[in-house]
Enzyme design. Sequence first.
Site, mmCIF file in Angstrom:
data_model
loop_
_atom_site.group_PDB
_atom_site.id
_atom_site.type_symbol
_atom_site.label_atom_id
_atom_site.label_comp_id
_atom_site.label_asym_id
_atom_site.label_seq_id
_atom_site.Cartn_x
_atom_site.Cartn_y
_atom_site.Cartn_z
ATOM 1 C CB ALA A 270 -0.926 -0.011 1.208
ATOM 2 C CB CYS B 203 10.021 6.918 3.188
ATOM 3 S SG CYS B 203 8.688 6.502 4.337
#
Length: 415
Positions: free
Chosen positions: A248, A368
């Site tokens: 996702a 990230c």
Amino acid sequence: MERQIALEILLKFKQDKSYLNLTINAYFNRYDLTRQQKDFITRVVYGTVQNMLLLEYILKPHLHMRVKTYEKMLLLMSLYQHEMMDSIPDYAIINEAVELAKKKKGMKTARFIHAILQKSFQSSYQLDDLPPLERISIETSHPLWLVKMFDKQYGYEETKRICHAFLEVPHHCARVNTLLTSKEALLKDSKWQEAKLSPDGLYYSGHHIASDEAFIKGYVTIQDESSQLVARLLNPQASDYVLDMCCAPGSKTTHLAMLMNNQGSIEAYDLYAHKIDLVQQQIQRLKVKNVHTHVGDSTLLKDVYPAESFDKILCDAPCSGLGVLARKPEIKYHESSAMDEMIAIQEKLLENAYFLLKKGGNIVYSTCTLNKKENEKQIEKFMTKYPDMKKRKELTILPYQYHSDGFYMCLLEKE
């Protein structure tokens, strides 16, 4: 009306620890607002949260008592407009704040708001006397623990550049979907410019990518260009059987499908059904045909598939998010202890990936975040445990280098 909405969003953030983008979208769907009103609300909300520690530092000398959340957020929001939105006159900022306070809390609170704003607007502040790391913390509104962590891992000068980069507005960036069009075709429209880092990236100069015809038709999808390097690093081939462990919202999954030209097969997992719904929407809009989505826990996948099932595995692991603070400034106010939970989950994901990867196959591990404990040190620990895993390429992108998100990615091969 727009200041009232901005204040309500900030209160939800402070009281419920809500994500700004989700709350803003909910309000925009609820009210009939002009583009100008939406832009104002977005700037005030994000600007106040992004600069909160500096605003609190400026405000602190003028507060001689504990202030309730409503009054505090109204003061900070007004102070942000004074300090960083030069086009708005001070009297307008104060008048609007006083009216909001009077409507919600009465005249006593309104007079208090008026007095504090008058004092703070007329005063100056300076940070020169602060110790170096404290100064970075206040002037860029990053908690001191985070500044100290970056300083330990990257050094003082890099820390300063990183923290200041997170205050800048990132590029509006999209990825071309070559299943339906080409980058050259899109560049004929002046709203699109070629990105600097990703070969599939485009910068957008319009208002909102999601409302552009190219997005609606599936020609592009929204994805930061640092993130766009992950699928290319894995380099899946048309005949490969690929596992995407944490798929996702589907940006990297659909990028893998694009690079495979809709051939081969991708098994895409996420823990939550509502997130898989988002992935399915991406798949349908981009006309992807080789992805099979599953709701499931990827830390348990070695109980689902036989050993050495996959040619390529993408482990885009859940992380502390300390590379995307320009887009999600609320993350920097999370407790530092949350990182420890993430590190344990990342370890389990990598162990499952190792079990499921064919000999000669590749894993790309990506996050990230800029926290080296979740990145380089996580990979070092993994390779110590599994010495037949070899590092082929490792890349950390810092946010100031390309005006993009901060990202880490590592290509591993099983001998």
